[in-house]
Design a protein around this motif. Structure first.
Motif, PDB file in Angstrom:
ATOM      1  N   PRO A 161      -0.523  39.339 -14.324  1.00  0.00           N
ATOM      2  CA  PRO A 161      -1.065  40.211 -13.278  1.00  0.00           C
ATOM      3  C   PRO A 161      -1.436  39.404 -12.031  1.00  0.00           C
ATOM      4  CG  PRO A 161      -2.220  40.549 -15.371  1.00  0.00           C
ATOM      5  CD  PRO A 161      -1.324  39.367 -15.541  1.00  0.00           C
ATOM      6  N   THR A 162      -1.238  40.018 -10.893  1.00  0.00           N
ATOM      7  CA  THR A 162      -1.536  39.369  -9.615  1.00  0.00           C
ATOM      8  C   THR A 162      -2.973  38.876  -9.555  1.00  0.00           C
ATOM      9  OG1 THR A 162       0.129  40.682  -8.475  1.00  0.00           O
ATOM     10  CG2 THR A 162      -1.623  39.749  -7.121  1.00  0.00           C
ATOM     11  N   GLU A 163      -3.902  39.671 -10.046  1.00  0.00           N
ATOM     12  CA  GLU A 163      -5.319  39.293  -9.996  1.00  0.00           C
ATOM     13  C   GLU A 163      -5.569  37.991 -10.750  1.00  0.00           C
ATOM     14  OE1 GLU A 163      -4.264  42.369 -11.175  1.00  0.00           O
ATOM     15  OE2 GLU A 163      -4.566  43.379  -9.256  1.00  0.00           O
ATOM     16  N   GLY A 164      -4.922  37.826 -11.876  1.00  0.00           N
ATOM     17  CA  GLY A 164      -5.075  36.604 -12.670  1.00  0.00           C
ATOM     18  C   GLY A 164      -4.508  35.390 -11.964  1.00  0.00           C
ATOM     19  N   ILE A 165      -3.358  35.578 -11.334  1.00  0.00           N
ATOM     20  CA  ILE A 165      -2.740  34.471 -10.593  1.00  0.00           C
ATOM     21  C   ILE A 165      -3.641  34.049  -9.445  1.00  0.00           C
ATOM     22  CG2 ILE A 165      -0.791  33.817  -9.119  1.00  0.00           C
ATOM     23  CD1 ILE A 165       0.920  35.766 -10.857  1.00  0.00           C
ATOM     24  N   LEU A 166      -4.108  35.023  -8.672  1.00  0.00           N
ATOM     25  CA  LEU A 166      -4.982  34.705  -7.534  1.00  0.00           C
ATOM     26  C   LEU A 166      -6.286  34.072  -8.000  1.00  0.00           C
ATOM     27  CD1 LEU A 166      -4.395  37.835  -5.286  1.00  0.00           C
ATOM     28  CD2 LEU A 166      -3.562  35.499  -4.905  1.00  0.00           C
ATOM     29  N   SER A 167      -6.833  34.557  -9.093  1.00  0.00           N
ATOM     30  CA  SER A 167      -8.069  33.992  -9.628  1.00  0.00           C
ATOM     31  C   SER A 167      -7.878  32.534 -10.042  1.00  0.00           C
ATOM     32  CB  SER A 167      -8.547  34.823 -10.825  1.00  0.00           C
ATOM     33  OG  SER A 167      -9.684  34.236 -11.403  1.00  0.00           O
ATOM     34  N   ASP A 168      -6.789  32.256 -10.733  1.00  0.00           N
ATOM     35  CA  ASP A 168      -6.512  30.874 -11.149  1.00  0.00           C
ATOM     36  C   ASP A 168      -6.310  29.962  -9.942  1.00  0.00           C
ATOM     37  OD1 ASP A 168      -6.677  31.733 -13.756  1.00  0.00           O
ATOM     38  OD2 ASP A 168      -4.527  31.497 -14.184  1.00  0.00           O
ATOM     39  N   ALA A 216       2.950  29.980  -6.453  1.00  0.00           N
ATOM     40  CA  ALA A 216       4.412  30.126  -6.481  1.00  0.00           C
ATOM     41  C   ALA A 216       4.858  31.190  -7.470  1.00  0.00           C
ATOM     42  CB  ALA A 216       5.073  28.787  -6.801  1.00  0.00           C
ATOM     43  N   THR A 217       3.992  31.546  -8.413  1.00  0.00           N
ATOM     44  CA  THR A 217       4.356  32.559  -9.406  1.00  0.00           C
ATOM     45  C   THR A 217       4.088  33.984  -8.916  1.00  0.00           C
ATOM     46  OG1 THR A 217       2.221  32.514 -10.566  1.00  0.00           O
ATOM     47  CG2 THR A 217       3.907  30.938 -11.298  1.00  0.00           C
ATOM     48  N   LEU A 218       3.484  34.117  -7.741  1.00  0.00           N
ATOM     49  CA  LEU A 218       3.264  35.449  -7.164  1.00  0.00           C
ATOM     50  C   LEU A 218       4.587  36.090  -6.778  1.00  0.00           C
ATOM     51  CD1 LEU A 218       0.307  34.817  -4.680  1.00  0.00           C
ATOM     52  CD2 LEU A 218       0.233  36.245  -6.730  1.00  0.00           C
ATOM     53  N   ASP A 219       4.597  37.394  -6.724  1.00  0.00           N
ATOM     54  CA  ASP A 219       5.733  38.127  -6.188  1.00  0.00           C
ATOM     55  C   ASP A 219       6.012  37.611  -4.777  1.00  0.00           C
ATOM     56  OD1 ASP A 219       7.522  40.619  -6.123  1.00  0.00           O
ATOM     57  OD2 ASP A 219       6.234  40.852  -4.349  1.00  0.00           O
ATOM     58  N   ALA A 220       7.271  37.373  -4.453  1.00  0.00           N
ATOM     59  CA  ALA A 220       7.641  36.778  -3.164  1.00  0.00           C
ATOM     60  C   ALA A 220       7.147  37.606  -1.978  1.00  0.00           C
ATOM     61  CB  ALA A 220       9.157  36.598  -3.088  1.00  0.00           C
ATOM     62  N   GLU A 221       7.184  38.921  -2.088  1.00  0.00           N
ATOM     63  CA  GLU A 221       6.715  39.764  -0.977  1.00  0.00           C
ATOM     64  C   GLU A 221       5.218  39.613  -0.754  1.00  0.00           C
ATOM     65  OE1 GLU A 221       7.941  43.846  -1.010  1.00  0.00           O
ATOM     66  OE2 GLU A 221       9.940  43.323  -1.714  1.00  0.00           O
ATOM     67  N   LEU A 222       4.458  39.561  -1.821  1.00  0.00           N
ATOM     68  CA  LEU A 222       3.014  39.374  -1.684  1.00  0.00           C
ATOM     69  C   LEU A 222       2.712  37.997  -1.103  1.00  0.00           C
ATOM     70  CD1 LEU A 222       0.082  40.165  -2.018  1.00  0.00           C
ATOM     71  CD2 LEU A 222       0.224  39.401  -4.412  1.00  0.00           C
ATOM     72  N   ARG A 223       3.403  36.989  -1.605  1.00  0.00           N
ATOM     73  CA  ARG A 223       3.217  35.624  -1.083  1.00  0.00           C
ATOM     74  C   ARG A 223       3.506  35.582   0.410  1.00  0.00           C
ATOM     75  NH1 ARG A 223       6.304  32.986  -4.792  1.00  0.00           N
ATOM     76  NH2 ARG A 223       7.995  32.880  -3.313  1.00  0.00           N
ATOM     77  N   GLU A 224       4.559  36.250   0.825  1.00  0.00           N
ATOM     78  CA  GLU A 224       4.918  36.320   2.245  1.00  0.00           C
ATOM     79  C   GLU A 224       3.823  37.023   3.043  1.00  0.00           C
ATOM     80  OE1 GLU A 224       6.997  36.096   5.861  1.00  0.00           O
ATOM     81  OE2 GLU A 224       7.426  35.052   3.977  1.00  0.00           O
ATOM     82  N   SER A 225       3.294  38.105   2.503  1.00  0.00           N
ATOM     83  CA  SER A 225       2.255  38.838   3.234  1.00  0.00           C
ATOM     84  C   SER A 225       0.957  38.034   3.320  1.00  0.00           C
ATOM     85  CB  SER A 225       2.004  40.209   2.604  1.00  0.00           C
ATOM     86  OG  SER A 225       1.323  40.103   1.382  1.00  0.00           O
ATOM     87  N   ILE A 254      -5.959  29.247   3.716  1.00  0.00           N
ATOM     88  CA  ILE A 254      -5.233  29.669   2.523  1.00  0.00           C
ATOM     89  C   ILE A 254      -6.110  30.582   1.669  1.00  0.00           C
ATOM     90  CG2 ILE A 254      -4.249  28.856   0.339  1.00  0.00           C
ATOM     91  CD1 ILE A 254      -3.410  26.300   1.863  1.00  0.00           C
ATOM     92  N   VAL A 255      -7.368  30.201   1.523  1.00  0.00           N
ATOM     93  CA  VAL A 255      -8.285  30.925   0.645  1.00  0.00           C
ATOM     94  C   VAL A 255      -8.673  32.293   1.219  1.00  0.00           C
ATOM     95  CG1 VAL A 255     -10.621  30.850  -0.306  1.00  0.00           C
ATOM     96  CG2 VAL A 255      -9.135  28.841  -0.489  1.00  0.00           C
ATOM     97  N   ALA A 256      -8.843  32.392   2.513  1.00  0.00           N
ATOM     98  CA  ALA A 256      -9.325  33.639   3.134  1.00  0.00           C
ATOM     99  C   ALA A 256      -8.466  34.854   2.774  1.00  0.00           C
ATOM    100  CB  ALA A 256      -9.440  33.480   4.646  1.00  0.00           C
ATOM    101  N   PRO A 257      -7.147  34.831   2.962  1.00  0.00           N
ATOM    102  CA  PRO A 257      -6.375  36.040   2.618  1.00  0.00           C
ATOM    103  C   PRO A 257      -6.354  36.317   1.115  1.00  0.00           C
ATOM    104  CG  PRO A 257      -4.900  34.287   3.325  1.00  0.00           C
ATOM    105  CD  PRO A 257      -6.298  33.808   3.571  1.00  0.00           C
ATOM    106  N   MET A 258      -6.518  35.288   0.300  1.00  0.00           N
ATOM    107  CA  MET A 258      -6.534  35.485  -1.147  1.00  0.00           C
ATOM    108  C   MET A 258      -7.790  36.251  -1.559  1.00  0.00           C
ATOM    109  SD  MET A 258      -5.195  31.719  -2.272  1.00  0.00           S
ATOM    110  CE  MET A 258      -5.691  31.904  -3.961  1.00  0.00           C
ATOM    111  N   ARG A 259      -8.889  35.976  -0.907  1.00  0.00           N
ATOM    112  CA  ARG A 259     -10.149  36.646  -1.232  1.00  0.00           C
ATOM    113  C   ARG A 259     -10.147  38.105  -0.795  1.00  0.00           C
ATOM    114  NH1 ARG A 259     -13.996  31.698   0.285  1.00  0.00           N
ATOM    115  NH2 ARG A 259     -14.047  30.736  -1.755  1.00  0.00           N
ATOM    116  N   SER A 260      -9.375  38.415   0.240  1.00  0.00           N
ATOM    117  CA  SER A 260      -9.378  39.786   0.749  1.00  0.00           C
ATOM    118  C   SER A 260      -8.372  40.673   0.014  1.00  0.00           C
ATOM    119  CB  SER A 260      -9.097  39.787   2.255  1.00  0.00           C
ATOM    120  OG  SER A 260      -7.805  39.292   2.514  1.00  0.00           O
ATOM    121  N   THR A 261      -7.624  40.089  -0.917  1.00  0.00           N
ATOM    122  CA  THR A 261      -6.618  40.863  -1.667  1.00  0.00           C
ATOM    123  C   THR A 261      -7.225  41.545  -2.860  1.00  0.00           C
ATOM    124  OG1 THR A 261      -4.860  39.391  -0.947  1.00  0.00           O
ATOM    125  CG2 THR A 261      -4.434  40.692  -2.898  1.00  0.00           C
TER     126      THR A 261
END
Length: 103
Positions: free
Chosen positions: A4-11, A48-57, A96-103
Protein backbone atom coordinates in the motif's frame (compact mmCIF):
# COMPACT_ATOMS: atom_id res chain seq x y z
CA UNK A 1 1.37 -7.99 -4.84
CA UNK A 2 2.38 -4.40 -4.28
CA UNK A 3 2.51 -2.69 -0.93
CA UNK A 4 0.00 0.00 0.00
CA UNK A 5 1.11 3.54 -0.78
CA UNK A 6 0.72 4.59 2.85
CA UNK A 7 3.17 1.90 3.97
CA UNK A 8 5.73 2.88 1.36
CA UNK A 9 5.52 6.56 2.28
CA UNK A 10 5.69 5.73 5.98
CA UNK A 11 8.82 3.61 5.53
CA UNK A 12 10.49 6.25 3.36
CA UNK A 13 9.66 8.98 5.88
CA UNK A 14 11.14 6.87 8.67
CA UNK A 15 14.41 6.55 6.75
CA UNK A 16 14.54 10.25 5.91
CA UNK A 17 13.61 11.41 9.40
CA UNK A 18 16.22 9.13 10.92
CA UNK A 19 18.71 10.54 8.45
CA UNK A 20 17.81 14.07 9.56
CA UNK A 21 18.32 13.07 13.19
CA UNK A 22 21.78 11.76 12.35
CA UNK A 23 22.47 15.15 10.76
CA UNK A 24 22.50 16.68 14.22
CA UNK A 25 25.69 14.77 14.97
CA UNK A 26 29.28 15.49 14.00
CA UNK A 27 29.41 15.52 10.19
CA UNK A 28 33.19 15.20 10.36
CA UNK A 29 32.67 11.67 11.69
CA UNK A 30 32.77 9.24 8.76
CA UNK A 31 30.50 6.82 10.62
CA UNK A 32 27.81 9.53 10.78
CA UNK A 33 28.21 10.31 7.07
CA UNK A 34 27.93 6.61 6.26
CA UNK A 35 24.76 6.27 8.35
CA UNK A 36 23.21 9.32 6.69
CA UNK A 37 24.05 8.04 3.22
CA UNK A 38 22.64 4.60 3.93
CA UNK A 39 19.36 6.05 5.23
CA UNK A 40 19.13 8.41 2.25
CA UNK A 41 19.72 5.54 -0.13
CA UNK A 42 17.18 3.33 1.67
CA UNK A 43 14.58 6.11 1.62
CA UNK A 44 15.02 6.74 -2.09
CA UNK A 45 14.95 3.02 -2.91
CA UNK A 46 11.72 2.74 -0.94
CA UNK A 47 10.22 5.63 -2.91
CA UNK A 48 11.20 3.85 -6.13
CA UNK A 49 8.53 1.26 -5.35
CA UNK A 50 5.74 3.87 -5.56
CA UNK A 51 3.45 3.96 -8.55
CA UNK A 52 5.27 6.00 -11.23
CA UNK A 53 2.41 8.50 -11.57
CA UNK A 54 2.32 9.20 -7.85
CA UNK A 55 6.10 9.53 -7.75
CA UNK A 56 5.90 12.01 -10.62
CA UNK A 57 3.20 14.02 -8.87
CA UNK A 58 5.19 14.12 -5.62
CA UNK A 59 8.66 14.83 -6.97
CA UNK A 60 8.31 15.85 -10.62
CA UNK A 61 11.64 16.55 -12.28
CA UNK A 62 13.45 15.99 -8.98
CA UNK A 63 12.94 12.22 -9.13
CA UNK A 64 15.71 11.52 -11.68
CA UNK A 65 18.06 13.64 -9.55
CA UNK A 66 17.04 11.76 -6.42
CA UNK A 67 17.53 8.39 -8.11
CA UNK A 68 20.89 9.58 -9.43
CA UNK A 69 21.94 10.54 -5.90
CA UNK A 70 21.02 7.06 -4.70
CA UNK A 71 23.08 5.48 -7.48
CA UNK A 72 26.01 7.78 -6.73
CA UNK A 73 25.99 6.70 -3.10
CA UNK A 74 25.73 3.02 -4.02
CA UNK A 75 28.43 3.03 -6.66
CA UNK A 76 30.78 5.81 -5.62
CA UNK A 77 30.53 5.49 -1.88
CA UNK A 78 34.14 6.46 -1.19
CA UNK A 79 33.63 9.68 -3.11
CA UNK A 80 30.71 11.05 -1.05
CA UNK A 81 31.59 14.57 0.09
CA UNK A 82 30.43 15.55 3.59
CA UNK A 83 29.69 19.10 2.34
CA UNK A 84 27.25 17.65 -0.20
CA UNK A 85 25.69 15.53 2.53
CA UNK A 86 25.20 18.67 4.62
CA UNK A 87 23.62 20.52 1.68
CA UNK A 88 21.34 17.57 1.04
CA UNK A 89 20.23 17.51 4.67
CA UNK A 90 19.64 21.24 4.83
CA UNK A 91 18.05 21.97 1.46
CA UNK A 92 16.97 18.82 -0.35
CA UNK A 93 15.43 16.62 2.31
CA UNK A 94 12.86 19.20 3.47
CA UNK A 95 11.61 19.55 -0.13
CA UNK A 96 11.37 15.77 -0.45
CA UNK A 97 9.62 15.21 2.87
CA UNK A 98 7.04 18.02 2.55
CA UNK A 99 4.94 16.54 -0.31
CA UNK A 100 5.14 13.09 1.28
CA UNK A 101 3.58 14.40 4.49
CA UNK A 102 0.73 16.08 2.63
CA UNK A 103 -0.24 12.86 0.81
Amino acid sequence: MSRPTEGILSDALTHLQTMQAYGGRDLDDQLVIDAICMRLSAGIETLATLDAELRESLFGNNWPLMWGRCNRIARGYLLVDSAIVYQTLKYDIPTIVAPMRST
